[in-house]
Write an enzyme that holds these catalytic residues in place. Structure first.
Site, mmCIF file in Angstrom:
data_model
loop_
_atom_site.group_PDB
_atom_site.id
_atom_site.type_symbol
_atom_site.label_atom_id
_atom_site.label_comp_id
_atom_site.label_asym_id
_atom_site.label_seq_id
_atom_site.Cartn_x
_atom_site.Cartn_y
_atom_site.Cartn_z
ATOM 1 N N HIS A 184 20.138 26.504 19.493
ATOM 2 C CA HIS A 184 20.157 24.938 19.334
ATOM 3 C C HIS A 184 19.024 25.480 18.267
ATOM 4 O O HIS A 184 18.072 25.156 18.889
ATOM 5 C CB HIS A 184 19.448 25.273 20.946
ATOM 6 C CG HIS A 184 20.840 25.254 21.313
ATOM 7 N ND1 HIS A 184 20.692 25.441 23.224
ATOM 8 C CD2 HIS A 184 21.430 24.446 21.894
ATOM 9 C CE1 HIS A 184 21.548 25.281 23.844
ATOM 10 N NE2 HIS A 184 22.752 24.779 22.991
ATOM 11 N N GLU A 216 15.794 23.487 18.409
ATOM 12 C CA GLU A 216 14.072 24.782 19.174
ATOM 13 C C GLU A 216 13.835 25.713 18.178
ATOM 14 O O GLU A 216 13.568 26.530 18.304
ATOM 15 C CB GLU A 216 14.895 25.750 20.558
ATOM 16 C CG GLU A 216 15.570 24.105 21.538
ATOM 17 C CD GLU A 216 16.643 24.413 22.478
ATOM 18 O OE1 GLU A 216 17.217 24.438 23.066
ATOM 19 O OE2 GLU A 216 16.907 26.489 22.031
ATOM 20 N N HIS A 243 15.307 30.523 22.949
ATOM 21 C CA HIS A 243 15.542 29.368 22.450
ATOM 22 C C HIS A 243 14.096 28.489 22.947
ATOM 23 O O HIS A 243 13.217 28.870 23.258
ATOM 24 C CB HIS A 243 16.612 28.689 24.244
ATOM 25 C CG HIS A 243 17.640 29.187 23.768
ATOM 26 N ND1 HIS A 243 18.822 27.729 23.328
ATOM 27 C CD2 HIS A 243 18.690 29.919 23.571
ATOM 28 C CE1 HIS A 243 20.261 28.572 23.033
ATOM 29 N NE2 HIS A 243 19.305 30.385 23.268
ATOM 30 N N GLU A 287 12.958 31.433 27.264
ATOM 31 C CA GLU A 287 12.614 29.917 27.387
ATOM 32 C C GLU A 287 11.042 29.622 26.709
ATOM 33 O O GLU A 287 10.867 30.163 27.153
ATOM 34 C CB GLU A 287 13.583 28.945 28.507
ATOM 35 C CG GLU A 287 14.625 29.240 28.589
ATOM 36 C CD GLU A 287 15.449 27.689 27.601
ATOM 37 O OE1 GLU A 287 14.809 27.313 27.085
ATOM 38 O OE2 GLU A 287 16.654 28.070 27.574
HETATM 39 ZN ZN ZN Z 1 18.716 26.260 23.834
#
Ligand code: ZN
Length: 379
Positions: free
Chosen positions: A170, A173, A263, A339
């Site tokens: 992504h 990010e 991420h 994350e």
């Molecule tokens: Zn992500």
């Protein structure tokens, strides 16, 4: 006064910029998708003027939880990024700031440029035992850079682990690539004893940026033509998701004993790990191994915690199109999504900068401490 985003990673549409206290903006939608949230622009001719910038389509962004208790980042020198007063109400995100210099950059999080990516790859290649494999091209024609650190074991040597670390599926990010930069710097330090030992027992395959097209285009979540790469792992195609197809093919050749997919999460003010809960191949051993890794990472970095995160998928309900689930199922190895926050860490806040590039880098370095602890238990 002028506002522009016509540069690497830039994203904004200007609706009105005639008066400093009534600047109206929209975040551009990612090409080929409905996603948007990443913004990055420069305001110039604004020194010592009280700016009031309203991002008017914020209420329709992909993750509106992300705007609660959030502060945008700003920079004069494009190196130091600090937080500026930001509020969210009535579907609009409002940034209020009086710049001390005539030009200032604002962004959703500290940007990570294509130039910086090129610098880190070039710098890494000056270290002993590092190779670059260009796996192929993205849809816009950018190189897909894989750094390979260490040589596979020769026939008379003990087998080595294959450790894969990927970031920025992504593209908005950016904290993911900041983290990988810190991890790489430590891993390539010839005088770091943990890094030396890990390089002896493992070959590292590090993909600092899975989605260079989305990164350059200023996307939040998808590649050039709108594919969310972290939903492509079951059936990637050359036409839609070559980034995933090429990595998956290379993984099939190297095998995978450790996988970390890095991420950022828009909503939660925590660093946390999501594992392959709910996949058919999940075993108690794999669950215990992940618990051991997380415990070691908590000891290595107070910025990491395991209390808050995503709810676990029920058995049989894992989304197998996601990298962590696909790889755990296909390779039977420790496989995790890490994350990081866009905001700050609620337990260890640093309000002036929030979660920041330097803090990402230090967490990246701490990953190696945790990997070192579980090294003998990997697949
Ligand atoms: Zn992500």
């Amino acid at each position: 006064m002028k506002i522009t985003s016509a540069f690497d990673g830039g994203n904004i549409d200007v609706l009105a910029a005639d008066s400093p206290d009534d600047i109206r903006l929209n975040i551009r939608v990612d090409n080929g998708s409905k996603h948007f949230q990443w913004f990055f622009f420069r305001a110039s001719g604004v020194g010592n003027q009280a700016l009031r910038m309203r991002l008017q389509n914020a209420g329709a962004a992909s993750f509106t939880d992300g705007w609660k208790n959030y502060a945008a980042v700003a920079s004069y020198d494009r190196k130091h990024w600090f937080r500026v007063p930001t509020s969210y109400a009535d579907g609009e995100l409002t940034i209020e700031h009086t710049p001390a210099a005539d030009a200032v950059y604002y962004a959703y999080f500290a940007p990570y440029s294509q130039e910086r990516h090129a610098d880190v790859v070039a710098q890494s290649l000056t270290a002993d035992g590092v190779r670059l494999e260009v796996l192929g091209s993205s849809l816009d024609g950018r190189d897909l850079d894989l750094l390979v650190i260490g040589e596979p074991a020769k026939d008379n040597q003990a087998p080595k682990k294959s450790c894969w670390i990927i970031a920025r599926q992504h593209p908005g990010e950016t904290m993911a690539e900041w983290l990988v930069e810190g991890l790489l710097e430590r891993l390539l330090d010839p005088e770091d004893p943990i890094a030396r030992r890990l390089r002896e027992i493992a070959v590292f395959y590090v993909m600092p940026c899975m989605n260079p097209d989305g990164a350059f285009r200023g996307h939040l979540r998808v590649n050039a033509t709108g594919a969310n790469l972290n939903r492509e792992w079951l059936e990637p195609t050359a036409k839609r998701s070559p980034e995933v197809l090429l990595v998956r093919q290379r993984m099939a050749e190297t095998g995978v004993d450790f996988f970390l997919d890095v991420h950022g999460d828009e909503g939660l003010p925590y660093n946390f790990i999501a594992g392959p809960d709910g996949i058919p191949a999940l075993t108690p051993e794999l669950v215990a191994l992940q618990e051991d890794f997380e415990a070691a990472l908590r000891r290595a970095s107070p910025d990491f915690q395991s209390e808050h995160g995503y709810p676990a998928a029920a058995p049989g309900e894992a989304n197998m199109t996601m990298a962590t689930n696909y790889i755990a199922q296909a390779h039977g190895c420790l496989s995790m999504t890490l994350e990081q926050p866009f905001k700050d860490t609620a337990d260890t806040p640093l309000p002036e900068v929030g979660w920041s590039p330097a803090r990402c880098q230090k967490l990246g370095a701490a990953i190696l401490d945790a990997l070192y602890v579980v090294r003998d238990s990997l697949r």
